[in-house]
Design a protein around this motif. Structure first.
Motif, short mmCIF file in Angstrom:
data_model
loop_
_atom_site.label_atom_id
_atom_site.label_comp_id
_atom_site.label_asym_id
_atom_site.label_seq_id
_atom_site.Cartn_x
_atom_site.Cartn_y
_atom_site.Cartn_z
N ASN A 8 0.93 -1.04 0.02
CA ASN A 8 0.02 -0.01 0.18
C ASN A 8 0.94 1.24 0.20
O ASN A 8 1.77 1.72 1.26
N TYR A 73 -9.25 3.87 10.63
CA TYR A 73 -9.41 4.15 9.18
C TYR A 73 -8.39 3.89 8.32
O TYR A 73 -8.69 3.57 7.06
N ASP A 77 -8.11 1.17 5.03
CA ASP A 77 -7.60 1.88 3.61
C ASP A 77 -6.76 0.52 3.25
O ASP A 77 -6.79 0.13 2.21
N GLU A 212 -9.68 11.22 10.87
CA GLU A 212 -9.83 9.89 10.49
C GLU A 212 -10.68 9.08 11.61
O GLU A 212 -11.36 8.23 11.23
#
Length: 292
Positions: A8, A73, A77, A212
């Motif tokens: 990521n 959060y 993701d 977030e």
């Protein structure tokens, strides 16, 4: 089974992977390691699935973000990026923190997840109110307040050969010998920066002013439209099984929810009684199908 890497951005997440077929992501919790999913990864692969168990954010030096974001959060993701890399639709299995991430992800993006199995953690949506009805959980969760302190929690967990980590394992899964599983967790948590990263997950929970946190909290108000099952150990010393009576509301799960209590199992139920847990995992997987 082989070691692979999920990505990521500039973060690199080590993972176990095996099998071919519909993808299944397995997310671990604290104080644990992705390597302890090996029994489930092999069982799912043998049943015709592609099983992938990545490290959570921070649980390896390569996936510790420079901005220090360990919010739920950010963890969601990560999961969404993993799902996209695996074809866009996946089954999800989560234990402890992995289950918490799963509840939020399924609420936020139900079309991404073909099924969801939550281990050891009740639904988050009604958990705050449930604490008033199950006061014993406030005592069981006392470690979370301790983890807000600077330095002292790190020192307590690291003392000796990760004696604090062992203490939590034995308290949360009483009268069970963790053996190699505990050794694996010690090895992971001994890597540079991992203990502080693991604690940062808890510290992020109390930063309610951050955007977030507010975005993730908003997802809790949504129903979960993913077929879901919740598995708990009858002797869990971390999360009281009594919470289920006050947190599981069928109308919150528009695609259905089932609850299973594993007798004589503690918090690490999938490691203590893998055959019983795997049977439930496979039952839901076979009842649903991913079309990526």
């Amino acid at each position: 089974m082989k070691q692979v890497e999920l990505v990521n951005g500039d973060l690199r997440f080590p993972a176990l992977m095996a099998g071919t077929g519909d993808p299944v992501i397995l997310l671990h919790g604290f104080p644990d390691t992705y390597e302890n999913w090996a029994v489930q990864v092999n069982a799912l692969a043998s049943a015709g699935y592609t099983a992938i168990a990545p490290a959570l954010r921070g649980y390896a030096p390569g996936c510790q973000p420079g901005n220090g974001d360990y919010s739920l959060y950010a963890a969601v993701d990560d999961l969404m990026v993993f799902a996209a890399q695996l074809g866009g639709r996946v089954h999800l299995i989560g234990h402890d923190w992995g289950a918490a991430v799963g509840y939020l992800a399924c609420a936020q993006s139900p079309d991404t997840f073909c099924s969801f199995s939550a281990l050891a953690i009740p639904p988050l949506r009604r958990l705050p109110q449930a604490l008033l009805k199950v006061p014993e959980q406030i005592l069981l969760s006392g470690y979370m307040q301790f983890f807000q302190l600077p330095l002292a929690p790190e020192a307590w967990l690291k003392r000796g050969n990760m004696a604090g980590v062992e203490a939590l394992w034995r308290r949360w899964s009483p009268d069970w010998e963790p053996g190699l599983y505990l050794d694996n967790a010690r090895d992971t948590l001994s890597q540079p920066g991992v203990i502080s990263a693991a604690l940062a997950w808890y510290r992020a929970l109390f930063k309610v002013w951050r955007k977030e946190h507010q975005k993730a909290r908003a997802w809790l108000s949504r129903d979960i439209a993913t077929p879901t099952q919740i598995l708990v150990g009858s002797r869990d010393g971390c999360m009281s099984p009594k919470l289920l009576a006050n947190t599981v509301v069928e109308s919150d799960f528009s695609a259905g929810v089932a609850v299973h209590e594993i007798e004589d199992a503690g918090h690490f139920l999938h490691l203590e009684h893998p055959d019983a847990v795997n049977a439930h995992l496979l039952h839901l997987l076979k009842a649903t199908h991913c079309e990526c």
